[in-house]
Design a protein around this motif. Structure first.
Motif, PDB file in Angstrom:
ATOM      1  N   GLU A 191     -74.660 -32.630 -24.074  1.00 37.98           N
ATOM      2  CA  GLU A 191     -75.874 -32.982 -24.808  1.00 37.98           C
ATOM      3  C   GLU A 191     -76.807 -33.714 -23.856  1.00 37.98           C
ATOM      4  OE1 GLU A 191     -75.183 -34.799 -28.696  1.00 37.98           O
ATOM      5  OE2 GLU A 191     -73.066 -34.234 -28.500  1.00 37.98           O
ATOM      6  N   ILE A 192     -78.030 -33.225 -23.750  1.00 39.00           N
ATOM      7  CA  ILE A 192     -79.001 -33.776 -22.810  1.00 39.00           C
ATOM      8  C   ILE A 192     -80.229 -34.220 -23.575  1.00 39.00           C
ATOM      9  CG2 ILE A 192     -80.436 -33.268 -20.799  1.00 39.00           C
ATOM     10  CD1 ILE A 192     -78.385 -31.203 -19.954  1.00 39.00           C
ATOM     11  N   GLY A 193     -80.659 -35.460 -23.323  1.00 41.71           N
ATOM     12  CA  GLY A 193     -81.811 -36.018 -24.015  1.00 41.71           C
ATOM     13  C   GLY A 193     -83.128 -35.566 -23.416  1.00 41.71           C
TER      14      GLY A 193
ATOM     15  N   VAL B   4     -75.916 -37.006 -22.024  1.00 39.47           N
ATOM     16  CA  VAL B   4     -76.889 -37.584 -21.088  1.00 39.47           C
ATOM     17  C   VAL B   4     -78.085 -38.075 -21.900  1.00 39.47           C
ATOM     18  CG1 VAL B   4     -78.308 -37.148 -19.049  1.00 39.47           C
ATOM     19  CG2 VAL B   4     -76.100 -35.974 -19.307  1.00 39.47           C
ATOM     20  N   ARG B   5     -78.323 -39.368 -21.864  1.00 35.62           N
ATOM     21  CA  ARG B   5     -79.414 -39.944 -22.644  1.00 35.62           C
ATOM     22  C   ARG B   5     -80.777 -39.726 -21.964  1.00 35.62           C
ATOM     23  NH1 ARG B   5     -76.709 -40.206 -27.332  1.00 35.62           N
ATOM     24  NH2 ARG B   5     -75.112 -41.841 -27.397  1.00 35.62           N
ATOM     25  N   ASP B   6     -81.828 -40.181 -22.619  1.00 36.09           N
ATOM     26  CA  ASP B   6     -83.196 -39.952 -22.158  1.00 36.09           C
ATOM     27  C   ASP B   6     -83.440 -40.596 -20.787  1.00 36.09           C
ATOM     28  OD1 ASP B   6     -83.482 -38.839 -24.634  1.00 36.09           O
ATOM     29  OD2 ASP B   6     -84.746 -40.424 -25.463  1.00 36.09           O
TER      30      ASP B   6
ATOM     31  N   GLY C 198     -76.020 -43.670 -20.002  1.00 39.75           N
ATOM     32  CA  GLY C 198     -77.016 -44.420 -20.753  1.00 39.75           C
ATOM     33  C   GLY C 198     -78.436 -44.095 -20.338  1.00 39.75           C
ATOM     34  N   GLU C 199     -79.370 -44.485 -21.158  1.00 38.15           N
ATOM     35  CA  GLU C 199     -80.776 -44.201 -20.900  1.00 38.15           C
ATOM     36  C   GLU C 199     -81.214 -44.726 -19.538  1.00 38.15           C
ATOM     37  OE1 GLU C 199     -83.429 -45.420 -23.932  1.00 38.15           O
ATOM     38  OE2 GLU C 199     -82.399 -44.338 -25.544  1.00 38.15           O
ATOM     39  N   ARG C 200     -81.954 -43.879 -18.823  1.00 36.34           N
ATOM     40  CA  ARG C 200     -82.533 -44.192 -17.521  1.00 36.34           C
ATOM     41  C   ARG C 200     -81.483 -44.533 -16.470  1.00 36.34           C
ATOM     42  NH1 ARG C 200     -87.802 -44.525 -17.366  1.00 36.34           N
ATOM     43  NH2 ARG C 200     -87.765 -45.814 -15.487  1.00 36.34           N
ATOM     44  N   ALA C 201     -80.274 -44.078 -16.664  1.00 36.56           N
ATOM     45  CA  ALA C 201     -79.249 -44.231 -15.627  1.00 36.56           C
ATOM     46  C   ALA C 201     -79.593 -43.337 -14.446  1.00 36.56           C
ATOM     47  CB  ALA C 201     -77.876 -43.889 -16.182  1.00 36.56           C
ATOM     48  N   ARG C 202     -79.146 -43.737 -13.249  1.00 38.36           N
ATOM     49  CA  ARG C 202     -79.354 -42.953 -12.033  1.00 38.36           C
ATOM     50  C   ARG C 202     -77.988 -42.636 -11.443  1.00 38.36           C
ATOM     51  NH1 ARG C 202     -83.723 -43.247 -14.376  1.00 38.36           N
ATOM     52  NH2 ARG C 202     -85.647 -44.058 -13.453  1.00 38.36           N
ATOM     53  N   ILE C 203     -77.717 -41.376 -11.232  1.00 35.82           N
ATOM     54  CA  ILE C 203     -76.457 -40.935 -10.644  1.00 35.82           C
ATOM     55  C   ILE C 203     -76.763 -40.457  -9.230  1.00 35.82           C
ATOM     56  CG2 ILE C 203     -74.434 -39.497 -10.908  1.00 35.82           C
ATOM     57  CD1 ILE C 203     -74.965 -41.477 -13.234  1.00 35.82           C
TER      58      ILE C 203
ATOM     59  N   ASP D  52     -68.115 -43.976 -18.827  1.00 36.60           N
ATOM     60  CA  ASP D  52     -69.439 -44.237 -19.392  1.00 36.60           C
ATOM     61  C   ASP D  52     -70.286 -45.048 -18.416  1.00 36.60           C
ATOM     62  OD1 ASP D  52     -68.672 -42.911 -21.664  1.00 36.60           O
ATOM     63  OD2 ASP D  52     -68.362 -44.710 -22.867  1.00 36.60           O
ATOM     64  N   VAL D  53     -71.582 -44.772 -18.426  1.00 34.91           N
ATOM     65  CA  VAL D  53     -72.532 -45.472 -17.556  1.00 34.91           C
ATOM     66  C   VAL D  53     -73.501 -46.256 -18.431  1.00 34.91           C
ATOM     67  CG1 VAL D  53     -74.346 -45.191 -15.829  1.00 34.91           C
ATOM     68  CG2 VAL D  53     -72.333 -43.695 -15.782  1.00 34.91           C
TER      69      VAL D  53
END
Length: 234
Positions: free
Chosen positions: A91-93, A121-123, A140-145, A154-155
């Motif tokens: 699921e991708i935001g 994957v959040r927004d 989580g939202e605005r996470a950077r991988i 979980d991030v």
């Protein structure tokens, strides 16, 4: 419909300085992959699984991007370049950016049922090239991988993950949060700041060691020379 398409192209131009016009973006394989996935997902929801898979295979052949028809994708997904795999229950935001050679992979179900086995994957998330995000975890939202990171847990919102297995850079997101980071991998900050702190610590330790050596040399020079008696020191 046209307004939504223009807004999508503009969201890509905001993240990629390469295209000179919207017409160039129309040739991006990621744009075609997302567009064909919308159709394949509609067929999948209608339980026309064979046709959905056919569109999926056609898209993969044309774009080198494999998005399972069951995956749920929000607005303005930008897949920059190809060779990306997105699994069935992913699921991708909204406003997510994925670079080349990324896998949103699943775990092997142990109970004989598929279930939720791919990432959510959040927004606003950015996933750097070569990253492997595995299992029913949440970014989580605005996470950077970061590039080539392997993420299996979980991030938190706004965290930056690097390495194999991925670890957080431990810099609070609110201190440096940027609108966009190419490839999800910070170059100047915060990683460079952390590295420079380590380098400064090493320099401090080396300076302390040099000072200790200098003091030892002074003590040795100030001590009286040994007196030799009958061929022996006293």
């Amino acid at each position: 419909m046209l307004d939504n398409l223009v807004a999508y192209f503009d969201s890509i131009r905001a993240r990629d300085p390469a295209p000179r016009s919207r017409w160039e973006i129309l040739l991006y394989p990621g744009v075609w992959a997302v567009g064909l996935h919308r159709f394949a997902h509609w067929l999948f929801q209608a339980r026309l699984y064979f046709l959905a898979r056919f569109v999926n295979h056609l898209s993969r052949w044309l774009t080198a991007i494999d998005i399972h028809p069951g995956a749920k994708i929000g607005r303005n997904l930008f897949i920059d370049h190809g060779f990306t795999v997105i699994g069935e229950t992913a699921e991708i935001g909204d406003d997510v950016t994925i670079y080349q050679c990324v896998t949103l992979g699943g775990t092997n179900p142990t109970n004989g049922q598929g279930g939720k086995r791919h990432p959510t994957v959040r927004d606003g998330v950015i996933i750097g090239s070569g990253a492997q995000v595995i299992g029913p975890i949440v970014l989580g939202e605005r996470a950077r991988i970061g590039a080539n990171a392997v993420v299996t847990d979980d991030v938190p919102d706004g965290a930056t993950m690097i390495g194999l297995k991925a670890r957080s850079t431990l810099v609070p997101a609110e201190e440096w949060l940027k609108e966009f980071i190419p490839y999800g991998t910070p170059c100047d900050e915060p990683c460079e700041e952390i590295a420079s702190n380590g380098a400064r610590r090493i320099e401090e330790l080396e300076a302390q060691l040099a000072a200790i050596r200098a003091e030892l040399a002074e003590l040795k020079a100030a001590s009286p020379a040994p007196v030799r008696r009958n061929g022996t020191d006293s």
